[in-house]
Design an enzyme around this catalytic site. Structure first.
Site, PDB file in Angstrom:
ATOM      1  N   HIS A 192       0.830  -1.208   0.000  1.00  0.00           N
ATOM      2  CA  HIS A 192       0.000   0.000   0.000  1.00  0.00           C
ATOM      3  C   HIS A 192       0.862   1.255   0.000  1.00  0.00           C
ATOM      4  CE1 HIS A 192       0.740   0.722   4.237  1.00  0.00           C
ATOM      5  NE2 HIS A 192       0.301  -0.480   4.549  1.00  0.00           N
TER       6      HIS A 192
ATOM      7  N   HIS B 279       4.041   1.542   2.228  1.00  0.00           N
ATOM      8  CA  HIS B 279       5.189   0.783   1.725  1.00  0.00           C
ATOM      9  C   HIS B 279       5.827   1.525   0.554  1.00  0.00           C
ATOM     10  CE1 HIS B 279       2.567  -2.744   3.145  1.00  0.00           C
ATOM     11  NE2 HIS B 279       3.486  -2.539   4.065  1.00  0.00           N
TER      12      HIS B 279
ATOM     13  N   CYS C  39      -0.021 -10.771  22.316  1.00  0.00           N
ATOM     14  CA  CYS C  39      -0.908 -10.329  21.227  1.00  0.00           C
ATOM     15  C   CYS C  39      -0.584 -11.174  20.009  1.00  0.00           C
ATOM     16  CB  CYS C  39      -0.731  -8.845  20.920  1.00  0.00           C
ATOM     17  SG  CYS C  39      -1.627  -8.373  19.415  1.00  0.00           S
TER      18      CYS C  39
ATOM     19  N   CYS D 169       0.487  -9.106  16.866  1.00  0.00           N
ATOM     20  CA  CYS D 169       1.871  -8.601  16.871  1.00  0.00           C
ATOM     21  C   CYS D 169       2.880  -9.727  17.031  1.00  0.00           C
ATOM     22  CB  CYS D 169       2.100  -7.629  18.017  1.00  0.00           C
ATOM     23  SG  CYS D 169       1.041  -6.205  17.991  1.00  0.00           S
TER      24      CYS D 169
ATOM     25  N   CYS E 271      -3.796  -4.019  23.145  1.00  0.00           N
ATOM     26  CA  CYS E 271      -2.628  -3.854  22.288  1.00  0.00           C
ATOM     27  C   CYS E 271      -2.767  -2.527  21.540  1.00  0.00           C
ATOM     28  CB  CYS E 271      -2.556  -5.021  21.297  1.00  0.00           C
ATOM     29  SG  CYS E 271      -1.643  -4.605  19.802  1.00  0.00           S
TER      30      CYS E 271
ATOM     31  N   HIS F  52      -3.365  -3.346  17.559  1.00  0.00           N
ATOM     32  CA  HIS F  52      -4.543  -4.090  17.097  1.00  0.00           C
ATOM     33  C   HIS F  52      -5.804  -3.781  17.887  1.00  0.00           C
ATOM     34  CE1 HIS F  52      -1.151  -6.230  15.365  1.00  0.00           C
ATOM     35  NE2 HIS F  52      -1.984  -6.509  14.392  1.00  0.00           N
TER      36      HIS F  52
ATOM     37  N   LYS G 132      -5.147   6.238  11.164  1.00  0.00           N
ATOM     38  CA  LYS G 132      -3.902   5.656  10.701  1.00  0.00           C
ATOM     39  C   LYS G 132      -4.252   4.718   9.554  1.00  0.00           C
ATOM     40  CE  LYS G 132      -1.116   1.962  12.444  1.00  0.00           C
ATOM     41  NZ  LYS G 132      -0.380   1.327  13.495  1.00  0.00           N
TER      42      LYS G 132
ATOM     43  N   LYS H 261      -3.127  -1.963   7.282  1.00  0.00           N
ATOM     44  CA  LYS H 261      -3.842  -3.112   6.743  1.00  0.00           C
ATOM     45  C   LYS H 261      -4.950  -3.541   7.688  1.00  0.00           C
ATOM     46  CE  LYS H 261       0.284  -4.627   6.256  1.00  0.00           C
ATOM     47  NZ  LYS H 261       1.542  -5.306   5.967  1.00  0.00           N
TER      48      LYS H 261
HETATM   49  O1  ME8 Z   1       6.608  -3.926  10.117  1.00  0.00           O
HETATM   50  N1  ME8 Z   1       2.788   5.668   6.461  1.00  0.00           N
HETATM   51  O2  ME8 Z   1       6.267  -4.779   7.994  1.00  0.00           O
HETATM   52  P1  ME8 Z   1       5.033  -3.905   7.489  1.00  0.00           P
HETATM   53  C1  ME8 Z   1       4.087   5.558   6.175  1.00  0.00           C
HETATM   54  N2  ME8 Z   1       7.820  -6.813   8.534  1.00  0.00           N
HETATM   55  N3  ME8 Z   1       4.733   4.389   6.096  1.00  0.00           N
HETATM   56  C2  ME8 Z   1       4.041   3.263   6.317  1.00  0.00           C
HETATM   57  C3  ME8 Z   1       2.671   3.298   6.618  1.00  0.00           C
HETATM   58  C4  ME8 Z   1       2.038   4.595   6.679  1.00  0.00           C
HETATM   59  N4  ME8 Z   1       0.758   4.755   6.929  1.00  0.00           N
HETATM   60  N5  ME8 Z   1       2.257   2.032   6.776  1.00  0.00           N
HETATM   61  C5  ME8 Z   1       3.340   1.238   6.574  1.00  0.00           C
HETATM   62  C6  ME8 Z   1       6.857  -4.735   9.231  1.00  0.00           C
HETATM   63  N6  ME8 Z   1       4.409   1.965   6.281  1.00  0.00           N
HETATM   64  C7  ME8 Z   1       7.968  -5.735   9.421  1.00  0.00           C
HETATM   65  C8  ME8 Z   1       9.296  -5.024   9.239  1.00  0.00           C
HETATM   66  S1  ME8 Z   1      11.965  -5.015   9.133  1.00  0.00           S
HETATM   67  C9  ME8 Z   1      13.212  -5.959   9.678  1.00  0.00           C
HETATM   68  C10 ME8 Z   1      10.500  -5.892   9.471  1.00  0.00           C
HETATM   69  C11 ME8 Z   1       5.743   1.445   5.951  1.00  0.00           C
HETATM   70  O3  ME8 Z   1       4.597  -4.544   6.217  1.00  0.00           O
HETATM   71  C12 ME8 Z   1       6.784   1.946   6.921  1.00  0.00           C
HETATM   72  O4  ME8 Z   1       8.039   1.809   6.334  1.00  0.00           O
HETATM   73  O5  ME8 Z   1       4.041  -3.701   8.545  1.00  0.00           O
HETATM   74  C13 ME8 Z   1       6.648   0.961   8.053  1.00  0.00           C
HETATM   75  O6  ME8 Z   1       7.746   0.993   8.930  1.00  0.00           O
HETATM   76  C14 ME8 Z   1       6.531  -0.318   7.269  1.00  0.00           C
HETATM   77  O7  ME8 Z   1       5.749   0.041   6.116  1.00  0.00           O
HETATM   78  C15 ME8 Z   1       5.887  -1.464   8.020  1.00  0.00           C
HETATM   79  O8  ME8 Z   1       5.701  -2.512   7.095  1.00  0.00           O
END
Ligand code: ME8
Length: 643
Positions: free
Chosen positions: A19, A22, A127, A130, A144, A147, A296, A299
């Site tokens: 999304h 990312h 949780c 998480c 949490c 969530h 916020k 997903k």
């Molecule tokens: O946390 N605004 O993966 P994830 C800005 N797998 N950036 C955002 C965002 C938003 N609303 N939502 C997500 C994980 N991001 C773990 C990480 S690393 C060793 C493991 C971006 O799929 C932002 O970079 O939940 C955030 O830190 C990341 O997606 C979380 O991705």
């Protein structure tokens, strides 16, 4: 001198499609990488997917797939998205890669042998979303924080990493390296967290409960906790411990994340590296969250903006520009389609697009599309003298890009674009083109403008690579390797005489918003406007404000317009006599206006209203009960300019 530059994004969970959030982080890494390449650095840019753990198993089950089939499918969505956004990572890592799994096992064995992993029974609040235990004080009203569900109390025998032992060392490291965690607010947040005792980290999950993970090398009954596995991607991708890439890039490592995953990166990860005898990374760069309609965007909450839909509608480079220009790195930003359209129309179509089409059109019209040879003396005498400003622009841009202040870097470029547009107006090449005697001036002015445009086009490469390439082609500089070389830009070399320009074509057509409803009423009087509300208009430079001819005027006569309930026809003196039609008849009687002073925009395009040509507009504040006219607080001579 060339230094290496290693930048990583989080590896994204594959439990849902990519999304906007990312896309933003990965775009930042791409722009930073392109910028470092412009400086001649050796760059390695890593992204990838995080594929183990409970969340993934549950998502796969929902789709009726095995975890393996499921992760292959979703990981591919991420991998294939990046080229579509002109994002070019050097490596895409998956935690299911055998090489990565081997590194995780090796690090675990090392830390275990060193005595920093122990086995213990633990009861705590867990949780499942998480995949971690929470302490009471981390919960928000017993739930949490991510969530928003109450965690379950579970009791389990597990392996623990002795993280507590590294607390003092970590605090000391953060204190002694002020730029280890940036921006400052996140560094402070981590230091505040570390004021409380740090607990050990549970790093295993019993296989009876979760089988989809990397087995612990010293106990096959367990798999590795997903964060312990995932963080290690940053070194496994470089071939730790022996790889040439590791030696070259690890000392320059910068991790890029959003604030949601600050704790694992600022606390777990440094402690893990220390325990494994691996030197620490250089910097952790933390950005804020994109918010969509107040909440916020994530997903779990389901209000996700599909990035590809927007780039298809408005163009990829406009989308990239918007994301980097709109968010002040480190601070949350509001996402709205209206704001995107405003920036597209104002910054891209108007400021940048018009500059290119105006100057290129003139270069074709007056010089047949060939850059003239201007001797240095003529250039000095008649050129626009942009040099000092150009160099200042490059230096500010470089400072800001290096500091991840993308919005500032772009603002600096736009200030320069504004300067060029103003130079077109002031030098009026169309006037110079009328006489033979002013030909040298005309050539010097156009050569100066083209030089300025070459600089702008080069500086935009990291943010808008396609547009930058199109500009390069329009400027006839395709084969010039200096086009995107930052050091060359600082030299402000002449535009090569004899260069054949490409044809001018609109870089950014204006667009009408699909759902635009600018809604000034959203900023209701008395309501405290939040600093980042979506209704806030985009920033303008002083030169844009100065384009408005605002003047004080005296009302000489006023009368209603037949058949128009809301309109009054006014005769005013704003240094000259003008007729203005204003929509204030329901709030002001004609006789109370005569003799009064008002403020007018004197250079607004005339418009016909009910058969009368209105030659300007009155300023009024949007009061609750209708418009309230704005006036000078003391009488001034009619026609006084506002500044
Ligand atoms: O946390 N605004 O993966 P994830 C800005 N797998 N950036 C955002 C965002 C938003 N609303 N939502 C997500 C994980 N991001 C773990 C990480 S690393 C060793 C493991 C971006 O799929 C932002 O970079 O939940 C955030 O830190 C990341 O997606 C979380 O991705």
């Amino acid at each position: 001198m060339s230094m290496a530059f290693y930048i990583t994004t989080p590896i994204y969970y594959v439990n849902a499609r990519p999304h906007l959030g990312h896309a933003y982080t990965t775009l930042v890494a791409d722009a930073a990488s392109r910028f470092q390449r412009m400086r001649g650095e050796r760059v390695f840019f890593l992204t990838g997917t995080d594929e183990h753990g409970d969340k993934i198993v549950r998502a796969a089950r929902k789709e009726g797939l095995s975890p393996r089939e499921y992760v292959d499918r979703v990981s591919r969505l991420f991998r294939e998205l990046w080229p579509e956004l002109a994002i070019a990572p050097d490596r895409f890592i998956r935690t299911t890669d055998p090489g990565h799994q081997a590194v995780v096992a090796r690090v675990l064995s090392r830390i275990h042998e060193a005595g920093d992993i122990y086995f213990s029974e633990y009861e705590g609040l867990y949780c499942f979303g998480c995949e971690r235990f929470y302490t009471e004080r981390e919960l928000v009203e017993g739930r949490c924080p991510d969530h928003r569900v109450a965690p379950e109390r579970i009791r389990e025998a597990n392996y623990f990493f002795r993280m507590s032992r590294y607390q003092d060392w970590l605090v000391d490291h953060i204190r002694r390296h002020p730029d280890f965690i940036r921006p400052e607010r996140y560094r402070n947040e981590v230091l505040a967290f570390l004021r409380e005792p740090l607990e050990d980290l549970c790093i295993s999950r019993p296989r009876s409960r979760l089988d989809w993970g990397i087995p612990l090398p010293f106990d096959e009954r367990y798999v590795t906790y997903v964060w312990f596995d995932a963080l290690l991607n940053y070194v496994s991708a470089l071939g730790w411990p022996e790889g040439e890439l590791f030696a070259a890039f690890w000392p320059a490592a910068r991790h890029l994340i959003a604030k949601d995953i600050l704790k694992p990166h600022a606390i777990y990860w440094p402690c893990m590296l220390r325990a494994a005898g691996i030197p620490l990374f250089r910097h952790l760069h933390v950005h804020g969250y994109w918010k969509v309609e107040e909440g916020k965007m994530s997903k779990s909450l389901g209000n996700v903006v599909e990035p590809l839909a927007l780039k298809d509608r408005y163009g990829l480079d406009a989308f990239r520009y918007f994301l980097l220009r709109e968010m002040a790195f480190g601070v949350d930003a509001s996402f709205s389609e209206e704001a995107l359209v405003q920036r597209l129309n104002a910054d891209l179509a108007n400021d940048l697009g018009n500059l290119f089409s105006r100057v290129l059109t003139m270069a074709w019209k007056y010089m047949d599309g060939v850059v003239p040879a201007v001797d240095p003396e003529t250039a000095r005498q008649y050129g626009l003298g942009l040099g000092p400003e150009a160099v200042r622009t490059v230096l500010e841009y470089e400072r800001a890009m290096e500091a991840f202040e993308f919005h500032r870097a772009l603002a600096a470029v736009w200030e320069f674009v504004g300067r060029l547009n103003k130079a077109v107006d002031l030098s009026a090449p169309w006037e110079l083109a009328k006489k033979k005697s002013t030909r040298p001036q005309l050539e010097a002015v156009l050569a100066s403008l083209l030089k300025g445009m070459r600089l702008v086009a080069g500086l935009l490469h990291p943010v808008m690579p396609h547009t930058s390439a199109r500009m390069q082609a329009q400027l006839g500089l395709e084969a010039d390797p200096r086009f995107t070389n930052l050091e060359d830009m600082k030299l402000w070399q002449p535009f090569p005489a004899g260069t054949r320009l490409g044809k001018a074509s609109a870089l950014f057509p204006r667009v009408e918003p699909a759902t635009a409803e600018p809604g000034p009423e959203a900023a209701a009087p008395g309501a405290a406007a939040a600093p980042e509300t979506p209704t806030r208009k985009p920033e303008v430079g002083i030169e844009e404000f100065l384009k408005l001819d605002l003047r004080a005027a005296t009302v000489l006569a006023a009368e209603p317009l037949p058949k128009a309930k809301k309109l009054l026809k006014l005769e005013i003196d704003c240094g000259e006599r003008r007729t203005i039609v204003a929509g204030i008849a329901e709030h002001y009687r004609p006789e109370e206006l005569v003799g009064r002073q008002v403020i007018v925009i004197a250079n607004l395009k005339p418009a016909k209203l009910m058969g009368v040509v209105s030659q300007g507009m009155l300023l009024a504040a949007g009061g609750e009960a209708g418009p309230v006219l704005v006036a000078p607080v003391k009488p001034v001579p009619p026609g006084s300019a506002l500044k």
